[in-house]
Write a protein that holds these residues in place. Structure first.
Motif, PDB file in Angstrom:
ATOM      1  N   TYR A   1      28.773  26.875   5.797  1.00 21.21           N
ATOM      2  CA  TYR A   1      29.899  27.816   5.735  1.00 21.21           C
ATOM      3  C   TYR A   1      30.737  27.551   4.484  1.00 21.21           C
ATOM      4  O   TYR A   1      31.099  28.473   3.753  1.00 21.21           O
ATOM      5  CB  TYR A   1      30.761  27.692   7.002  1.00 21.21           C
ATOM      6  N   ALA A   2      31.022  26.267   4.245  1.00 20.28           N
ATOM      7  CA  ALA A   2      31.842  25.907   3.084  1.00 20.28           C
ATOM      8  C   ALA A   2      31.187  26.378   1.785  1.00 20.28           C
ATOM      9  O   ALA A   2      31.864  26.779   0.841  1.00 20.28           O
ATOM     10  CB  ALA A   2      32.068  24.403   3.050  1.00 20.28           C
ATOM     11  N   GLN A   3      29.872  26.338   1.749  1.00 21.07           N
ATOM     12  CA  GLN A   3      29.151  26.715   0.521  1.00 21.07           C
ATOM     13  C   GLN A   3      28.791  28.201   0.491  1.00 21.07           C
ATOM     14  O   GLN A   3      28.127  28.655  -0.431  1.00 21.07           O
ATOM     15  CB  GLN A   3      27.857  25.882   0.418  1.00 21.07           C
ATOM     16  N   ASN A   4      29.205  28.901   1.549  1.00 12.39           N
ATOM     17  CA  ASN A   4      28.878  30.325   1.663  1.00 12.39           C
ATOM     18  C   ASN A   4      27.362  30.576   1.567  1.00 12.39           C
ATOM     19  O   ASN A   4      26.901  31.508   0.903  1.00 12.39           O
ATOM     20  CB  ASN A   4      29.611  31.116   0.566  1.00 12.39           C
ATOM     21  N   THR A   5      26.613  29.695   2.233  1.00 13.33           N
ATOM     22  CA  THR A   5      25.144  29.812   2.172  1.00 13.33           C
ATOM     23  C   THR A   5      24.533  29.812   3.580  1.00 13.33           C
ATOM     24  O   THR A   5      23.392  29.384   3.767  1.00 13.33           O
ATOM     25  CB  THR A   5      24.540  28.630   1.377  1.00 13.33           C
ATOM     26  N   VAL A   6      25.319  30.251   4.567  1.00  9.64           N
ATOM     27  CA  VAL A   6      24.856  30.181   5.962  1.00  9.64           C
ATOM     28  C   VAL A   6      23.484  30.841   6.138  1.00  9.64           C
ATOM     29  O   VAL A   6      22.598  30.302   6.807  1.00  9.64           O
ATOM     30  CB  VAL A   6      25.894  30.830   6.906  1.00  9.64           C
ATOM     31  N   SER A   7      23.303  31.981   5.478  1.00 14.10           N
ATOM     32  CA  SER A   7      22.041  32.708   5.697  1.00 14.10           C
ATOM     33  C   SER A   7      20.832  31.979   5.089  1.00 14.10           C
ATOM     34  O   SER A   7      19.695  32.351   5.342  1.00 14.10           O
ATOM     35  CB  SER A   7      22.132  34.128   5.144  1.00 14.10           C
ATOM     36  N   ASP A   8      21.083  30.932   4.302  1.00  9.91           N
ATOM     37  CA  ASP A   8      19.959  30.178   3.721  1.00  9.91           C
ATOM     38  C   ASP A   8      19.382  29.157   4.709  1.00  9.91           C
ATOM     39  O   ASP A   8      18.349  28.546   4.437  1.00  9.91           O
ATOM     40  CB  ASP A   8      20.416  29.398   2.472  1.00  9.91           C
TER      41      ASP A   8
END
Ligand code: SF4
Length: 351
Positions: A217-224
């Protein structure tokens, strides 16, 4: 992992337990007057299957097999008929086999022991952990698909969770994060979080109790995350099914061998070549013309099965050919009550 330090101050289990108190599921049928047997059956049914699908099957199953003795002394055919439609039939066969072991060797009581549970057919490490925590309130971790997904995102794990060394790391985290009490609630909370918020697609991070320390979430990469399994080509197999109907509107079904795909279930006679003469000889039916029905595909986890149904209508009742243990002539209208895999059931409905 560079980012682990930011999580050391965060009390993962406390956050999850607080959330569970307010939002967790507490009214599922297997959560009412919990017994180890209920937990076990529900956990097996929930493997690879969603809660809403499981509920009606679970309720029917429990009405017919209310305890281990009832399940152990039932015929496998009947158990599979109650499983029919849930898929992954090895689960039903293993459940029955394990019930017989528990009935004969453990006096009908599920053993409250992680190792002994894992020796029973169909119970892996995560299911054994879930039974220990949910039924016996023991401090044991789980690592089912939901937990793998949550941890893969929470720690932004940069590899496929099915890889053995990644799985080992995930188990270590799952164990390290365990609280000292409320193990049953905590275990249910992990399952609920994965099923309701940290879902495979479109996770609801805004309502998630782990959001403040979730790396993805912090890295805005949840969908990865979780990282996908490395691609490999899925083999495709081709078979033909012979849908033989006699003049009594009965169809011929064959019982599959006990092991393998759809083991112990009733299917149409299957063959992989077009040598109709030998197929008919084997089935002891006269050779008649066949009509090609619409072909379809069934997808298993490790291969795809292309099925070409061929309809053969006999000019006789064939009453001279008696049923054998592995074959049966059954009225089309009654066939659905047998233990049938989903594509056979679908085809029967079209007849
Ligand atoms: S913040 Fe989002 S990605 Fe992270 S654990 Fe919660 S729901 Fe999953």
């Amino acid at each position: 992992m560079k980012t682990l330090s930011i999580q050391t101050t965060f009390n993962f289990s406390e956050a999850l337990l607080d959330w569970y108190e307010k939002h967790g599921r507490k009214d599922l049928p297997w959560q009412q007057s919990v017994t180890p047997y209920q937990v076990w059956v529900s956990e097996i049914m929930l493997q690879q299957t969603q809660v809403n699908t499981v509920i009606p099957y679970y309720v029917r199953f429990m009405q017919r097999f209310p305890d281990i003795a009832a399940l152990a002394t039932a015929k496998l055919d009947e158990v599979l008929a109650y499983w029919s439609g849930l898929g992954y039939y090895a689960r039903g066969r293993n459940l029955h086999k394990s019930a017989q072991i528990i009935y004969h060797e453990f006096d009908s009581e599920l053993p409250a022991d992680l190792e002994q549970l894992q020796r029973l057919p169909g119970i892996g490490r995560s299911t054994a952990g879930a039974i220990m925590a949910l039924a016996f309130h023991q401090r044991q971790a789980i690592l089912d698909g939901n937990v793998k997904r949550v941890l893969s995102r929470f720690y932004a794990v940069n590899d496929w969770p099915g890889r053995p060394q990644v799985e080992k790391q995930l188990w270590q985290w799952a164990e390290a994060l365990l609280p000292n009490k409320d193990l049953a609630k905590y275990t249910q909370a992990q399952m609920d979080l994965g099923a309701t918020l940290c879902t495979r697609s479109r996770p609801d991070c805004q309502r998630c109790p782990l959001q403040s320390h979730c790396l993805a979430y912090a890295q805005n990469t949840v969908s990865d995350y979780p990282r996908p399994r490395p691609k490999k080509t899925v083999p495709v197999k081709h078979v033909q099914w012979l849908v033989v109907e006699n003049t009594h509107q009965e169809i011929l079904l064959m019982k599959r061998p006990g092991t393998g795909i759809w083991g112990g279930l009733w299917c149409f006679p299957e063959f992989t070549d077009a040598d109709m003469e030998s197929v008919c000889q084997r089935l002891q039916i006269p050779i008649s013309e066949t009509l090609s029905l619409t072909p379809f595909q069934h997808i298993f986890s490790h291969f795809k099965l292309n099925i070409q149904p061929l309809k053969m209508t006999l000019a006789h009742a064939l009453t001279v050919i008696a049923d054998k243990p592995d074959r049966i002539w059954v009225k089309i209208s009654a066939a659905e009550k047998l233990a049938l895999p989903a594509p056979v059931k679908a085809l029967v409905r079209q007849l």
